[in-house]
Design a protein around this motif. Structure first.
Motif, short mmCIF file in Angstrom:
data_model
loop_
_atom_site.label_atom_id
_atom_site.label_comp_id
_atom_site.label_asym_id
_atom_site.label_seq_id
_atom_site.Cartn_x
_atom_site.Cartn_y
_atom_site.Cartn_z
N THR A 185 -109.52 -62.67 21.74
CA THR A 185 -109.96 -62.38 20.38
C THR A 185 -109.55 -63.54 19.51
O THR A 185 -108.37 -63.86 19.41
CB THR A 185 -109.33 -61.07 19.87
N LYS A 240 -111.02 -64.50 16.13
CA LYS A 240 -111.25 -64.59 14.68
C LYS A 240 -111.37 -63.20 14.09
O LYS A 240 -111.60 -62.21 14.78
CB LYS A 240 -112.54 -65.37 14.39
N HIS A 241 -111.21 -63.14 12.76
CA HIS A 241 -111.54 -61.94 12.00
C HIS A 241 -112.30 -62.37 10.76
O HIS A 241 -111.99 -63.37 10.13
CB HIS A 241 -110.29 -61.16 11.60
N THR A 242 -113.32 -61.57 10.43
CA THR A 242 -114.22 -61.88 9.32
C THR A 242 -114.31 -60.69 8.38
O THR A 242 -114.25 -59.54 8.82
CB THR A 242 -115.63 -62.22 9.86
N VAL A 267 -104.88 -57.74 9.07
CA VAL A 267 -104.64 -58.63 10.22
C VAL A 267 -103.16 -58.95 10.24
O VAL A 267 -102.59 -59.36 9.23
CB VAL A 267 -105.47 -59.91 10.12
N ILE A 308 -104.96 -56.69 14.94
CA ILE A 308 -105.96 -56.35 13.93
C ILE A 308 -105.88 -54.84 13.74
O ILE A 308 -105.86 -54.09 14.72
CB ILE A 308 -107.37 -56.77 14.37
N HIS A 310 -115.79 -57.72 10.81
CA HIS A 310 -115.69 -57.64 12.27
C HIS A 310 -114.65 -58.64 12.78
O HIS A 310 -114.20 -59.52 12.05
CB HIS A 310 -117.04 -57.96 12.93
N TYR A 311 -114.27 -58.46 14.03
CA TYR A 311 -113.52 -59.51 14.71
C TYR A 311 -114.38 -60.02 15.86
O TYR A 311 -115.30 -59.35 16.33
CB TYR A 311 -112.15 -59.04 15.19
N HIS A 328 -114.64 -61.30 19.74
CA HIS A 328 -113.99 -61.25 21.04
C HIS A 328 -114.87 -61.97 22.06
O HIS A 328 -116.01 -61.59 22.28
CB HIS A 328 -113.76 -59.81 21.48
#
Length: 516
Positions: free
Chosen positions: A93, A95-97, A192, A287, A388-389, A391
């Motif tokens: 995983t 990133k996170h947006t 996060v 997360i 979203h993140y 993966h």
């Protein structure tokens, strides 16, 4: 004394961005997804696949036999092309947006307070014909293991009847009000988690900047003391949880035995004494989402995403809340231990919801937005899909066929897009699947064959309400690759005019001086 913070704003307002909705397809989607590219097409290992059970990795749940999995991993390694941006061969995983009405302000905040690097900041006409505004930063520097945090304003996409700006205001009013009272509110569990060796440094820096935070104490899986600082990025949906094993410069507002991580700290990837931009390094470890139905989340993660529930907890009176609270902590068992990011779902009694925004109302509204905008498995992307993140399947041996089959069986809504990497000359696919909690998950990988790809698949592009344009519209894959050629984000004027200036801001200098 606190340092005054003049917050920079996006150079283009929402109305201007909305006017760009039907502009021509400038082929920049490869840059939007550059972090997750480099996965070459793999061939099918053949044989039937089955789904069942609650734990991936067990015989009755694993969609492959041991020999099939070993063969597919071996074949993937022979064709895999590595990519420099966060995409080593391991599943991870990365990133996170979040959707945001002012992504530039988010980037500025992250660059001022934390050890981050700017990536895409501002309006990027070179990327997407100014159809969106970006606030993308890297936690640390540009290495393969870098975790990314993105804020996106994509007004060419529909909002499904749920205004991002109005929701930000309600979320901020609820969270900031609780912060001022020194109280916890369930919306804070949308966050996060970032580990740091030196929480006290960030207590000082946030205090110097006049940024509110909520310190809490909890117990790790070994029963040892652990601490967190819950931080709200102003005027946004973005919460950060700074996590560590020592805190001396702030008094925890609450102390509880509930775990906030399924493993001990520091994480395996942390380096003792590491600094970036003279600030203690941060490492993504989890997360977290608030939910109104933790059981539905568990069914989704185990049945559709093949995740494992590593730990669960329930109890009364957590953080002085009314009624029962519970949490389920998931991880992806095939992820690299050096990049392991857990996913948590917290459910609290509705009596604790903020008057301005209840968790169930937010979750239901996001679900309704997805339902209102989804057209097919190759069309339909709303602004809330940006919560979203990402993966990446990497060399785990799993392919997107496995996930589409599981999603279809579970009745989950998803959309598939494709994207091209100029650095590696490879294509990959994004599967955006909606979770029961309203947020989405972006799975990045490939299919067993082109025949397995949904009909009419689109190239991901923020200029389109559908989520992208079809490959046929521009003359085929070779035409897309030609239009992408030679693009480098550091060549874009906004990198010099905005991103680098934010990285070296006067506020950052003032905060540094305040901490001396």
């Amino acid at each position: 004394a606190a340092v005054a913070h003049a917050v920079p704003h996006a150079p283009q307002d929402q109305e201007d961005a909305a006017e760009a909705r039907w502009r021509r397809p400038l082929m920049g989607a490869g840059v939007l997804g550059v972090w997750c590219m480099g996965v070459a097409m793999v061939s099918s290992a053949g044989g039937k696949r089955s789904f069942g059970g609650s734990k991936f990795g067990m015989d009755n749940a694993n969609p492959y036999t041991a020999s099939e999995l070993a063969a597919q991993v071996a074949q993937t390694k022979t064709t895999y092309k590595d990519h420099a941006y966060g995409t080593a061969g391991s599943s991870s995983t990365m990133k996170h947006t979040w959707p945001a009405s002012d992504p530039v302000a988010f980037a500025a905040f992250m660059l001022d307070y934390f050890p981050t690097t700017p990536w895409l900041v501002g309006n990027q006409s070179w990327v997407d014909d100014n159809c969106a505004t970006w606030g993308k930063v890297l936690v640390g520097n540009m290495t393969d293991s870098t975790f990314q945090l993105h804020a996106v304003q994509g007004t060419a996409r529909p909002d499904g009847g749920l205004s991002v700006n109005a929701t930000e205001r309600a979320f901020s009013k609820a969270v900031d009000g609780a912060m001022e009272r020194g109280e916890f509110t369930p919306l804070m569990d949308f966050n996060v988690g970032l580990y740091t060796e030196d929480l006290d440094y960030y207590v000082e820096r946030l205090t110097c900047g006049g940024v509110s935070f909520l310190p809490i104490q909890w117990a790790d899986v070994d029963g040892d003391d652990a601490y967190s600082l819950l931080v709200h990025v102003p005027n946004s949906l973005i919460m950060l949880e700074l996590m560590g094993t020592s805190l001396t410069k702030a008094t925890p507002a609450y102390t509880a035995s509930a775990p906030r991580l399924a493993r001990t700290m520091p994480p395996t990837q942390a380096e003792s004494g590491a600094l970036f931009r003279d600030r203690p390094s941060l490492y993504a470890v989890k997360i977290s989402y608030a939910t109104s139905d933790a059981t539905a989340a568990a069914d989704f993660y185990e049945g559709v995403l093949f995740a494992e529930e590593g730990l669960s907890w329930s109890g009364e009176g957590l953080w002085e809340l009314e009624g029962t609270s519970e949490v389920k902590l998931f991880d992806y068992p095939l992820d690299s231990s050096n990049k392991l990011v857990e996913v948590h779902y917290w459910q609290h009694d509705v009596a604790n919801d903020a008057a301005d925004l209840a968790v169930a109302d937010l979750v239901d509204a996001m679900g309704a937005a997805h339902a209102a905008t989804h057209v097919s498995n190759s069309e339909g992307f709303d602004q809330w899909n940006d919560w979203h993140y990402g993966h990446r399947l990497g060399q785990s041996g799993l392919i997107l066929d496995d996930y589409t089959t599981a999603a279809d069986a579970a009745g989950s809504t998803y959309t598939i897009y494709t994207d091209y990497s100029t650095e590696t000359g490879t294509w990959a696919y994004y599967m955006y699947v909606d979770s029961p909690g309203g947020t989405s998950v972006q799975l990045v990988g490939n299919f067993s064959s082109l025949a397995a790809v949904p009909d009419g698949v689109r190239v991901f592009d923020t200029c389109y309400s559908e989520g992208g344009y079809t490959i046929e519209e521009v003359g085929g894959r070779a035409a897309v690759a030609e239009l992408y050629a030679g693009r480098d984000y550091t060549d874009h004027p906004n990198y010099d005019r905005l991103a680098l200036k934010l990285e070296d801001s006067q506020l950052a200098a003032d905060l540094d001086a305040c901490q001396v």
